[in-house]
Enzyme design. Structure first.
Site, PDB file in Angstrom:
ATOM      1  N   ALA A 146       0.836  -1.202   0.000  1.00 50.50           N
ATOM      2  CA  ALA A 146       0.000   0.000   0.000  1.00 50.50           C
ATOM      3  C   ALA A 146       0.874   1.256   0.000  1.00 50.50           C
ATOM      4  O   ALA A 146       1.983   1.249   0.528  1.00 50.50           O
ATOM      5  CB  ALA A 146      -0.927  -0.002   1.211  1.00 50.50           C
ATOM      6  N   TRP A 148       1.635   5.659   0.472  1.00 53.25           N
ATOM      7  CA  TRP A 148       1.597   6.581   1.607  1.00 53.25           C
ATOM      8  C   TRP A 148       0.569   7.692   1.463  1.00 53.25           C
ATOM      9  O   TRP A 148       0.376   8.465   2.403  1.00 53.25           O
ATOM     10  CB  TRP A 148       2.975   7.200   1.850  1.00 53.25           C
ATOM     11  CG  TRP A 148       3.707   7.695   0.639  1.00 53.25           C
ATOM     12  CD1 TRP A 148       4.760   7.091   0.025  1.00 53.25           C
ATOM     13  CD2 TRP A 148       3.455   8.899  -0.106  1.00 53.25           C
ATOM     14  NE1 TRP A 148       5.184   7.834  -1.056  1.00 53.25           N
ATOM     15  CE2 TRP A 148       4.405   8.953  -1.158  1.00 53.25           C
ATOM     16  CE3 TRP A 148       2.535   9.944   0.015  1.00 53.25           C
ATOM     17  CZ2 TRP A 148       4.456   9.996  -2.081  1.00 53.25           C
ATOM     18  CZ3 TRP A 148       2.576  10.982  -0.905  1.00 53.25           C
ATOM     19  CH2 TRP A 148       3.525  11.006  -1.930  1.00 53.25           C
ATOM     20  N   GLU A 175       6.383   2.446   4.663  1.00 50.94           N
ATOM     21  CA  GLU A 175       7.130   2.710   5.898  1.00 50.94           C
ATOM     22  C   GLU A 175       7.007   4.163   6.337  1.00 50.94           C
ATOM     23  O   GLU A 175       7.286   4.501   7.492  1.00 50.94           O
ATOM     24  CB  GLU A 175       8.603   2.345   5.719  1.00 50.94           C
ATOM     25  CG  GLU A 175       9.379   3.212   4.750  1.00 50.94           C
ATOM     26  CD  GLU A 175       9.286   2.747   3.307  1.00 50.94           C
ATOM     27  OE1 GLU A 175      10.152   3.151   2.512  1.00 50.94           O
ATOM     28  OE2 GLU A 175       8.354   1.977   2.980  1.00 50.94           O
ATOM     29  N   ASP A 209      10.892  -6.731  -0.789  1.00 51.76           N
ATOM     30  CA  ASP A 209      11.523  -7.690  -1.704  1.00 51.76           C
ATOM     31  C   ASP A 209      11.360  -9.136  -1.252  1.00 51.76           C
ATOM     32  O   ASP A 209      10.940  -9.992  -2.046  1.00 51.76           O
ATOM     33  CB  ASP A 209      13.000  -7.347  -1.896  1.00 51.76           C
ATOM     34  CG  ASP A 209      13.206  -6.196  -2.866  1.00 51.76           C
ATOM     35  OD1 ASP A 209      12.208  -5.736  -3.461  1.00 51.76           O
ATOM     36  OD2 ASP A 209      14.362  -5.764  -3.036  1.00 51.76           O
ATOM     37  N   GLU A 246      -1.411  -0.564  -9.846  1.00 47.56           N
ATOM     38  CA  GLU A 246      -1.965   0.787 -10.017  1.00 47.56           C
ATOM     39  C   GLU A 246      -0.811   1.743  -9.778  1.00 47.56           C
ATOM     40  O   GLU A 246      -0.348   1.908  -8.653  1.00 47.56           O
ATOM     41  CB  GLU A 246      -3.109   1.030  -9.036  1.00 47.56           C
ATOM     42  CG  GLU A 246      -4.017   2.183  -9.455  1.00 47.56           C
ATOM     43  CD  GLU A 246      -3.582   3.523  -8.910  1.00 47.56           C
ATOM     44  OE1 GLU A 246      -2.627   4.108  -9.484  1.00 47.56           O
ATOM     45  OE2 GLU A 246      -4.172   3.991  -7.936  1.00 47.56           O
ATOM     46  N   CYS A 280      -3.427  10.002  -7.405  1.00 46.04           N
ATOM     47  CA  CYS A 280      -3.137   9.550  -8.770  1.00 46.04           C
ATOM     48  C   CYS A 280      -4.137  10.082  -9.787  1.00 46.04           C
ATOM     49  O   CYS A 280      -3.844  10.123 -10.986  1.00 46.04           O
ATOM     50  CB  CYS A 280      -3.134   8.023  -8.822  1.00 46.04           C
ATOM     51  SG  CYS A 280      -1.947   7.259  -7.718  1.00 46.04           S
TER      52      CYS A 280
END
EC number: 1.2.1.19
Length: 474
Positions: A146, A148, A175, A209, A246, A280
């Site tokens: 997800a 920020w 984070e 990762d 996305e 976005c």
């Protein structure tokens, strides 16, 4: 503040390096949180894989009941979530509470209902003596990453359809803004069976990762940048995982001479600068037909100049800070490069706010050309450009001349033109005489480098399933 990870139904402290979490309105450190270790990432995925054996076989009714319970506890704790989101993201508190929390609750409730409406095709005899049926089954373990800008909202968009379809999820929030996801972990652990939802904390390199590359993860869902999408797709390629991307946008806003200028001004003032432009789908790339160009620039500039930046807990604040110091510098650099072209005029804004926090003034830039970076590249801040155009053919070509393909809007009183232009725009969504409107029932997603796959709607639910054929001999 809840800062523990959720792994296999238990809240546990991270075993990795501690990372600071900031309040962007002040620049102060809120707290430090320890990242998940590689071993904890593996444990979370294996817990999800083990839980899938039962969760994947539950009835839609059972899954719906769990999602409805989660929606209820989010609603009951709405003020807590809104305050966390406001402190960690810098969002105006009233916006987080009044706009985002109800929408988040609705997403979970929508997918609770959608879970009970997902069907395969009816059975039939396509070969004599055999009956075929189509099933839509869950994939297994889904790794969700997800962003920020809307931490809890995007967690909801990822968790709700995945869980509704019968998958188990390992979620990694950004984070930079983990606090609402970690609070959600605390509430969700008593609703869902152990391992069905796991929530980790950490950076992409240390946690993302190993999560997205884990052999037991069958699907990776990301909302993020193109660069992050490219990395994850490459990282997941060796194990042929399904990916759901996305990856941002640069929404064209096409304003024809016959448009209602007052509606355009009101719309862009809201839809171009909501969440400090960190969206976005933000209405950030205006094409104004030459007959109304000067009027629009003048009126929009005056309107944007009235936007109030301020403390997130001030009821009159319309724009909070940007999410991080690094992002503030990126936005500032983009505007400085635009100003340096010589032909782009700053109508209002165009600078950092003085004082504490990561604030950038609401900015309107006029005279931008099609090939300018400010038109072609996502800024992701409170920055809107205006470009004049001559005719319909030119503006459709310019609008489509972009690597992005997420959202767009057309402003005109001509119904035929609205249909004609909408049909030609290469974007996942086109609004007519509005912008930015989203509902749980309609799909959200892009094309081109904006990615693929749909959030929300039944199409979003289908993206988290695998189509299977079962044939029975009589």
């Amino acid at each position: 503040m809840q800062h523990k990870l959720l792994i296999n139904g238990e809240l546990v402290s991270g075993e990795g390096e501690k990372q600071p979490v900031y309040n962007p309105a002040t620049g102060d450190v809120l707290l430090e949180i320890a990242e998940a270790s590689a071993e904890q990432v593996d444990a979370a995925v294996r817990a999800a894989d083990a839980a899938f054996a039962e969760w994947g076989q539950t009835t839609p009714k059972v899954r719906a009941e769990c999602l409805l319970k989660l929606a209820d506890v989010i609603e009951e704790n709405g003020q807590v979530f809104a305050e966390l989101e406001s402190r960690n993201c810098g969002k105006p508190l009233h916006s987080a509470f009044n706009d985002e929390i109800p929408a988040i609750v609705d997403v979970f409730r929508f997918f609770a209902g959608a879970a009970r409406c997902l069907n395969g095709l009816a059975a039939g005899e396509y070969l004599e003596g055999h009956t075929s049926m189509i099933r839509r089954d869950p994939l297994g373990v889904v790794a969700s990453i997800a962003p920020w800008n809307y931490p809890l909202m995007m967690a909801a968009w990822k968790l709700a359809p995945a869980l509704a379809a019968g998958n188990c999820v390992v979620l990694k929030p950004s984070e930079i803004t983990p606090l609402t996801a970690l609070k959600l972990a605390e509430l969700a652990k008593d609703i869902f069976p152990a391992g069905v939802i796991n929530i980790l904390f950490g950076r992409g390199k240390t946690v993302g990762d190993p999560l997205t590359g884990h052999p037991k993860v069958r699907m990776v869902s990301l909302t993020g940048s193109i660069a992050t999408g490219e990395h994850i797709i490459s990282h997941a390629a060796s194990s042929i995982k399904r990916t759901h991307m996305e990856l941002g946008g640069k929404a064209p806003v096409i304003v024809f001479d016959d448009a209602d200028i007052e509606a355009v001004v009101e719309g862009v003032r809201t839809f171009g600068y909501y969440n400090a432009g960190q969206d976005c789908t933000a209405a950030c790339r205006i094409y104004a037909q030459k007959g109304i160009y000067d009027t629009l620039v003048e009126k929009l500039g005056a309107a944007v100049a009235t936007l109030k930046s301020g403390a997130p807990d001030d009821e009159s604040t319309e724009l909070g800070p940007l999410s991080s110091l690094a992002h503030l510098e990126r936005v500032s650099k983009a505007v400085e490069e635009a100003k340096a072209t010589g032909h782009i005029k700053v109508i209002t804004g165009g600078e950092k706010r003085k004082g504490n926090g990561y604030y950038y003034a609401p900015t309107l830039l006029a005279g931008a050309l099609q090939d300018d970076a400010i038109v072609q590249k996502e800024v992701f801040g409170p920055v809107v450009s205006v470009t004049p155009f001559d005719n319909e053919e030119q503006v459709v070509n310019w609008a489509n001349d972009s690597q992005y393909g997420l959202a767009s809007s057309v402003w005109t009183k001509d119904v035929g033109r609205a249909h004609r232009v909408s049909a030609r725009l290469q974007y996942g969504c086109t609004w007519v005489n509005t912008h930015f409107m989203l509902v749980s029932e309609m799909p959200h997603g892009g094309q081109k480098l904006s990615g693929y796959g749909k959030d929300m709607s039944l199409y979003g639910l289908e993206d988290y399933t695998v189509v299977r054929h079962v044939m029975v001999k009589h």
